[in-house]
Enzyme design. Structure first.
Site, PDB file in Angstrom:
ATOM      1  N   ASP A  33       0.940  -1.157   0.136  1.00 20.52           N
ATOM      2  CA  ASP A  33      -0.022   0.075  -0.089  1.00 20.52           C
ATOM      3  C   ASP A  33       1.067   1.152   0.041  1.00 20.52           C
ATOM      4  O   ASP A  33       1.968   1.082   0.306  1.00 20.52           O
ATOM      5  CB  ASP A  33      -0.957   0.211   1.277  1.00 20.52           C
ATOM      6  CG  ASP A  33      -2.285   0.525   0.936  1.00 20.52           C
ATOM      7  OD1 ASP A  33      -3.319   0.001   0.902  1.00 20.52           O
ATOM      8  OD2 ASP A  33      -2.219   1.899   0.731  1.00 20.52           O
ATOM      9  N   ASP A  52       4.539   1.882  -3.936  1.00 17.10           N
ATOM     10  CA  ASP A  52       3.680   2.543  -4.990  1.00 17.10           C
ATOM     11  C   ASP A  52       3.670   1.680  -6.207  1.00 17.10           C
ATOM     12  O   ASP A  52       4.450   1.339  -6.920  1.00 17.10           O
ATOM     13  CB  ASP A  52       4.686   3.950  -5.316  1.00 17.10           C
ATOM     14  CG  ASP A  52       3.409   4.720  -6.427  1.00 17.10           C
ATOM     15  OD1 ASP A  52       2.584   4.105  -6.799  1.00 17.10           O
ATOM     16  OD2 ASP A  52       3.900   5.903  -6.765  1.00 17.10           O
ATOM     17  N   ASN A  79      -4.914  -5.082  -6.993  1.00 16.01           N
ATOM     18  CA  ASN A  79      -6.253  -4.428  -6.619  1.00 16.01           C
ATOM     19  C   ASN A  79      -5.904  -3.090  -6.462  1.00 16.01           C
ATOM     20  O   ASN A  79      -6.924  -2.287  -6.231  1.00 16.01           O
ATOM     21  CB  ASN A  79      -6.337  -4.995  -5.139  1.00 16.01           C
ATOM     22  CG  ASN A  79      -7.797  -4.204  -4.492  1.00 16.01           C
ATOM     23  OD1 ASN A  79      -8.801  -4.461  -5.151  1.00 16.01           O
ATOM     24  ND2 ASN A  79      -7.237  -3.610  -3.617  1.00 16.01           N
ATOM     25  N   TYR A 145     -11.649   7.015 -14.387  1.00 17.50           N
ATOM     26  CA  TYR A 145     -11.738   5.686 -13.935  1.00 17.50           C
ATOM     27  C   TYR A 145     -12.470   4.619 -14.761  1.00 17.50           C
ATOM     28  O   TYR A 145     -11.902   3.417 -14.769  1.00 17.50           O
ATOM     29  CB  TYR A 145     -12.557   6.014 -12.554  1.00 17.50           C
ATOM     30  CG  TYR A 145     -12.984   4.784 -11.787  1.00 17.50           C
ATOM     31  CD1 TYR A 145     -11.727   4.317 -10.894  1.00 17.50           C
ATOM     32  CD2 TYR A 145     -14.017   4.163 -11.998  1.00 17.50           C
ATOM     33  CE1 TYR A 145     -12.120   3.186 -10.027  1.00 17.50           C
ATOM     34  CE2 TYR A 145     -14.192   2.922 -11.139  1.00 17.50           C
ATOM     35  CZ  TYR A 145     -13.093   2.646  -9.928  1.00 17.50           C
ATOM     36  OH  TYR A 145     -13.428   1.639  -9.386  1.00 17.50           O
ATOM     37  N   LYS A 149     -10.687   1.081 -15.970  1.00 16.32           N
ATOM     38  CA  LYS A 149     -11.156  -0.304 -15.564  1.00 16.32           C
ATOM     39  C   LYS A 149     -11.759  -0.839 -16.605  1.00 16.32           C
ATOM     40  O   LYS A 149     -11.653  -2.354 -16.654  1.00 16.32           O
ATOM     41  CB  LYS A 149     -12.406   0.153 -14.464  1.00 16.32           C
ATOM     42  CG  LYS A 149     -11.975   0.628 -13.212  1.00 16.32           C
ATOM     43  CD  LYS A 149     -10.859  -0.251 -12.507  1.00 16.32           C
ATOM     44  CE  LYS A 149     -10.669   0.109 -11.148  1.00 16.32           C
ATOM     45  NZ  LYS A 149      -9.797  -0.705 -10.417  1.00 16.32           N
TER      46      LYS A 149
END
Length: 253
Positions: A33, A52, A79, A145, A149
């Protein structure tokens, strides 16, 4: 025998739910993370590193550490993602667009790139990419976004084709709206853009599903565990939607 599981953006939200679910079945779990404070409270028994996901050098160093410590990786959950800007396309800022694609798309590619080398060497592995229903239908006011995706699904299908001959499976999970702080921020931003209240936006999203409710992070984690299991040994190149069946991708109230 326990699996070696790596989850990017695994210190909170969906990623943390995945980490807990894999750990609960006895797997070894390592999360990354960029949020150091979230990493500091990751549950005991889960390895955690600040990385990162969109930085090739940092990802390369992290996967080298995995090789040194574990000798390989069995399951990758790519993820990492951010919500990106909320704006009409004519008002879209190019720098914000690029930042959103860097984390959501470049991050997925880099995770797959480094994991593939280990998985090919061992002749087995499972990659699961977190996409979104925005990658299936589009998403008004969230162009970067949705674009990222959507691209993650194309990346996954290509990876599944390339790596299938080496015994490696790849799939994508498309969550809908998932309860938690992140979706609360999305509702606030979208409410401001549409001249609505966050509560009205939330109600519209819930009404846009056949089940009439939002998902929980654990619903997504359960799918990730299934896709990594032997029960899914013939499941590859697939998009698994976990959203209560979206019947109206742009709900209005």
């Amino acid at each position: 025998m326990s699996a070696r599981v790596v989850i990017t953006a695994g210190a909170s939200g969906i990623g943390l739910a995945m980490a807990k679910a894999f750990r609960a079945r006895g797997d070894r779990v390592w999360v990354t993370d960029v949020d150091a404070s979230a990493l500091s409270v990751v549950p005991q028994g889960i390895l955690a590193s600040r990385v990162d996901a969109a930085d090739d050098g940092e990802m390369s160093g992290f996967f080298k550490e995995i090789s040194d410590v574990w000798g390989g990786i069995d399951v990758l959950c790519a993820n990492a993602g951010i919500k990106g800007p909320t704006a009409a396309i004519e008002d879209m800022d190019l720098a914000e667009w690029r930042d959103c694609l860097a984390v959501n798309l470049d991050g997925a590619m880099l995770a797959a790139k480094h994991a593939a080398r280990m998985m090919k060497a061992q002749g087995a592995g499972v990659m699961t990419f977190t996409s979104s229903t925005a990658g299936l239908y589009g998403f008004p006011y969230r162009a970067p976004y949705a674009a990222a995706k959507w691209a993650v699904i194309g990346l996954m299908k290509t990876v599944a084709m390339e790596l299938g001959p080496f015994g490696i499976r790849a799939n994508a999970i498309c969550p809908g709206s998932v309860n938690g702080p992140r979706i609360d921020r999305v509702f606030e931003a979208e409410a401001a853009a549409k001249g609505m209240t966050p509560e009205e936006v939330r109600a519209g999203y819930a009404a846009g599903t056949a089940l009439g409710r939002l998902s929980d992070a654990e619903d997504i984690a359960n799918m990730a565990v299934f896709l990594a299991s032997d029960a899914a040994r013939m499941v590859s190149g697939q998009v698994m939607t976990v959203d209560g069946f979206t019947i109206n991708p742009d709900p209005k109230v």
